[in-house]
Every structure is written in structure tokens, then in C-alpha cells.
Design a protein around this motif. Structure first.
Motif, PDB file in Angstrom:
ATOM      1  N   ARG A   1       9.807   8.518  -7.640  1.00 45.67           N
ATOM      2  CA  ARG A   1       9.929   9.360  -8.838  1.00 45.67           C
ATOM      3  C   ARG A   1      10.885   8.720  -9.851  1.00 45.67           C
ATOM      4  NH1 ARG A   1       8.594  14.636  -9.921  1.00 45.67           N
ATOM      5  NH2 ARG A   1       9.824  15.641 -11.524  1.00 45.67           N
ATOM      6  N   LEU A   2      11.964   8.149  -9.373  1.00 47.67           N
ATOM      7  CA  LEU A   2      12.925   7.468 -10.242  1.00 47.67           C
ATOM      8  C   LEU A   2      12.263   6.305 -10.979  1.00 47.67           C
ATOM      9  CD1 LEU A   2      15.867   6.936 -11.206  1.00 47.67           C
ATOM     10  CD2 LEU A   2      16.108   5.493  -9.184  1.00 47.67           C
ATOM     11  N   ALA A   3      11.433   5.549 -10.284  1.00 39.34           N
ATOM     12  CA  ALA A   3      10.760   4.411 -10.917  1.00 39.34           C
ATOM     13  C   ALA A   3       9.832   4.887 -12.037  1.00 39.34           C
ATOM     14  CB  ALA A   3       9.974   3.613  -9.869  1.00 39.34           C
TER      15      ALA A   3
ATOM     16  N   ALA B   1       1.756   7.042  -6.584  1.00 38.12           N
ATOM     17  CA  ALA B   1       0.666   7.946  -6.955  1.00 38.12           C
ATOM     18  C   ALA B   1       1.017   9.390  -6.598  1.00 38.12           C
ATOM     19  CB  ALA B   1      -0.629   7.527  -6.268  1.00 38.12           C
ATOM     20  N   SER B   2       1.588   9.588  -5.429  1.00 39.59           N
ATOM     21  CA  SER B   2       1.986  10.930  -5.006  1.00 39.59           C
ATOM     22  C   SER B   2       3.074  11.486  -5.916  1.00 39.59           C
ATOM     23  CB  SER B   2       2.476  10.881  -3.554  1.00 39.59           C
ATOM     24  OG  SER B   2       2.925  12.138  -3.144  1.00 39.59           O
ATOM     25  N   ALA B   3       4.057  10.670  -6.239  1.00 39.05           N
ATOM     26  CA  ALA B   3       5.140  11.118  -7.123  1.00 39.05           C
ATOM     27  C   ALA B   3       4.606  11.444  -8.514  1.00 39.05           C
ATOM     28  CB  ALA B   3       6.229  10.046  -7.216  1.00 39.05           C
ATOM     29  N   ALA B   4       3.655  10.672  -8.995  1.00 41.90           N
ATOM     30  CA  ALA B   4       3.091  10.908 -10.332  1.00 41.90           C
ATOM     31  C   ALA B   4       2.427  12.271 -10.414  1.00 41.90           C
ATOM     32  CB  ALA B   4       2.091   9.809 -10.684  1.00 41.90           C
ATOM     33  N   MET B   5       1.803  12.705  -9.333  1.00 43.25           N
ATOM     34  CA  MET B   5       1.113  13.989  -9.330  1.00 43.25           C
ATOM     35  C   MET B   5       2.087  15.166  -9.306  1.00 43.25           C
ATOM     36  SD  MET B   5      -1.852  13.041  -9.807  1.00 43.25           S
ATOM     37  CE  MET B   5      -2.573  14.655  -9.802  1.00 43.25           C
TER      38      MET B   5
ATOM     39  N   ASN C   1       0.838  -1.205   0.000  1.00 47.68           N
ATOM     40  CA  ASN C   1       0.000   0.000   0.000  1.00 47.68           C
ATOM     41  C   ASN C   1       0.870   1.252   0.000  1.00 47.68           C
ATOM     42  OD1 ASN C   1      -2.266  -1.615   0.093  1.00 47.68           O
ATOM     43  ND2 ASN C   1      -2.605  -1.337   2.280  1.00 47.68           N
ATOM     44  N   ASN C   2       1.958   1.216   0.763  1.00 51.73           N
ATOM     45  CA  ASN C   2       2.877   2.346   0.830  1.00 51.73           C
ATOM     46  C   ASN C   2       3.493   2.602  -0.541  1.00 51.73           C
ATOM     47  OD1 ASN C   2       4.444   4.426   1.876  1.00 51.73           O
ATOM     48  ND2 ASN C   2       5.967   3.058   2.746  1.00 51.73           N
ATOM     49  N   ILE C   3       3.887   1.557  -1.236  1.00 50.63           N
ATOM     50  CA  ILE C   3       4.450   1.711  -2.581  1.00 50.63           C
ATOM     51  C   ILE C   3       3.425   2.371  -3.498  1.00 50.63           C
ATOM     52  CG2 ILE C   3       5.147   0.436  -4.665  1.00 50.63           C
ATOM     53  CD1 ILE C   3       6.539  -1.569  -2.760  1.00 50.63           C
ATOM     54  N   GLY C   4       2.198   1.885  -3.472  1.00 54.38           N
ATOM     55  CA  GLY C   4       1.147   2.464  -4.307  1.00 54.38           C
ATOM     56  C   GLY C   4       0.918   3.934  -4.006  1.00 54.38           C
ATOM     57  N   GLN C   5       0.867   4.271  -2.740  1.00 59.03           N
ATOM     58  CA  GLN C   5       0.655   5.668  -2.343  1.00 59.03           C
ATOM     59  C   GLN C   5       1.825   6.549  -2.750  1.00 59.03           C
ATOM     60  OE1 GLN C   5       0.042   5.206   1.851  1.00 59.03           O
ATOM     61  NE2 GLN C   5      -2.129   4.719   1.633  1.00 59.03           N
ATOM     62  N   ARG C   6       3.033   6.047  -2.583  1.00 63.65           N
ATOM     63  CA  ARG C   6       4.216   6.839  -2.919  1.00 63.65           C
ATOM     64  C   ARG C   6       4.315   7.076  -4.426  1.00 63.65           C
ATOM     65  NH1 ARG C   6       8.107   5.688   1.200  1.00 63.65           N
ATOM     66  NH2 ARG C   6       9.231   7.584   0.788  1.00 63.65           N
TER      67      ARG C   6
END
Length: 76
Positions: free
Chosen positions: A63-65, A14-18, A7-12
Motif C-alpha cells: 500500500r505504501l508503494a 494488485a490486492s492493495a490497489a483494490m 509473483n508475490n509482489i504483483g499479487q500483493r
């Protein structure tokens, strides 16, 4: 890696994408691929005791990913 980590990966991701400018915002597929890339990276280093906190102390890996997924698509 447990559900909370996933869940943390998904949230991170999604946040980076924005954080990307609208003209550079990743596609839904790139976001999904970035989450998979980050998950794989964390799984690979888990045997060495490396955690998200260690990744965070070095760079913005979510963000790197995303940038990796975008770069891959640009080179196709």
C-alpha cells in the motif's frame, strides 16, 4: 529474488490497489510503478537478510508503494 517472489509482489500490489476507494484507486501505470518500487526496495535490503516477512511486520509496504506512486504523480 526468484519468480515466486516477483509473483508475490504483483499479487500483493494488485490486492492493495483494490483496497483503495474507487475515487482514489491507482491507475494501471501507478500499480506497475508501485510493483517496481516494492521490488527495488526488497532488492536493496536483500543483502541485509531482510525479507517480505520483515517488511510485513513493520508496515503495509504494498500500500505504501502505491501511495508513493500516487504522491509522485500528484506533485507533477
Amino acid at each position: 529474488m526468484n519468480q515466486s517472489d516477483l509473483n508475490n509482489i504483483g499479487q500483493r500490489i494488485a490486492s492493495a490497489a483494490m483496497e483503495f476507494a474507487p475515487t482514489h484507486r491507482p491507475t494501471a501505470l501507478q500499480v506497475a510503478d508501485a510493483a517496481a518500487i516494492l521490488h527495488g526496495m526488497l532488492q536493496a535490503v536483500e543483502i541485509y537478510g531482510v525479507t517480505f516477512a520483515h517488511f510485513d511486520s513493520v508496515a503495509d509496504f504494498p500500500r505504501l508503494a502505491i501511495q508513493l506512486a500516487q504522491s509522485r504523480d500528484e506533485s507533477r
